[in-house]
Design a protein around this motif. Sequence first.
Motif, PDB file in Angstrom:
ATOM      1  N   LYS A   1     -10.217   0.800  -3.957  1.00  0.00           N
ATOM      2  CA  LYS A   1     -10.778   1.228  -5.244  1.00  0.00           C
ATOM      3  C   LYS A   1     -10.280   0.327  -6.369  1.00  0.00           C
ATOM      4  N   THR A   2      -8.991  -0.004  -6.332  1.00  0.00           N
ATOM      5  CA  THR A   2      -8.436  -0.891  -7.343  1.00  0.00           C
ATOM      6  C   THR A   2      -9.062  -2.284  -7.258  1.00  0.00           C
TER       7      THR A   2
ATOM      8  N   TRP B 170       2.561   1.336  -3.761  1.00  0.00           N
ATOM      9  CA  TRP B 170       1.683   1.556  -4.912  1.00  0.00           C
ATOM     10  C   TRP B 170       0.657   2.658  -4.710  1.00  0.00           C
ATOM     11  N   TYR B 171       0.256   2.899  -3.483  1.00  0.00           N
ATOM     12  CA  TYR B 171      -0.853   3.820  -3.232  1.00  0.00           C
ATOM     13  C   TYR B 171      -0.479   4.954  -2.283  1.00  0.00           C
ATOM     14  N   ASP B 172       0.803   5.201  -2.102  1.00  0.00           N
ATOM     15  CA  ASP B 172       1.277   6.265  -1.208  1.00  0.00           C
ATOM     16  C   ASP B 172       0.612   6.211   0.162  1.00  0.00           C
TER      17      ASP B 172
ATOM     18  N   GLY C 202      -7.116   3.826  -1.987  1.00  0.00           N
ATOM     19  CA  GLY C 202      -6.654   3.540  -3.339  1.00  0.00           C
ATOM     20  C   GLY C 202      -6.612   2.054  -3.615  1.00  0.00           C
ATOM     21  N   LEU C 203      -6.164   1.283  -2.644  1.00  0.00           N
ATOM     22  CA  LEU C 203      -6.130  -0.171  -2.791  1.00  0.00           C
ATOM     23  C   LEU C 203      -7.532  -0.730  -2.947  1.00  0.00           C
TER      24      LEU C 203
ATOM     25  N   SER D 289      -2.337   5.060   0.890  1.00  0.00           N
ATOM     26  CA  SER D 289      -3.790   5.192   0.865  1.00  0.00           C
ATOM     27  C   SER D 289      -4.472   3.829   0.730  1.00  0.00           C
ATOM     28  N   LYS D 290      -5.115   3.388   1.799  1.00  0.00           N
ATOM     29  CA  LYS D 290      -5.861   2.132   1.733  1.00  0.00           C
ATOM     30  C   LYS D 290      -7.090   2.283   0.836  1.00  0.00           C
TER      31      LYS D 290
ATOM     32  N   VAL E  43       0.845  -1.199   0.000  1.00  0.00           N
ATOM     33  CA  VAL E  43       0.000   0.000   0.000  1.00  0.00           C
ATOM     34  C   VAL E  43       0.879   1.248   0.000  1.00  0.00           C
TER      35      VAL E  43
END
Length: 81
Positions: free
Chosen positions: A56-57, A46-48, A53-54, A50-51, A43
Motif C-alpha cells: 500500500k505504501t 515498519w508494518y508489523d 502495508g508495504l 504486514s506485506k 516489513v
Amino acid sequence: MHTYLTTIEGKGYIEVGKKGRNLIMKPFISEEEHKQEQTERMVDFWYDGSKHGLIKTLVDGEISEESGEHLMNVLDELDEL
C-alpha cells in the motif's frame, strides 16, 4: 576494517579465515538471500509483518492501469507458491 568484518562475521554473513598474511572471506548467504532477510526485517519493523502495508505504501497515490495489472499478476503468482 577489521571491526566491520568481525561484526558481519558475528552476524553469520561471512566466514573470515587467514591464509598467511591474507584474510580470506567466504560468504554464507547470497545477495538474494540477504535482500530477502532485510526486506522481512523492514516489513516486521515498519508494518508489523504486514506485506499488504508495504505494498500500500509503495503504490500510494495513483498507479497506472498497466502497473496495477502487473502488480496483480505478481501477487497471483505469489498465491500459487
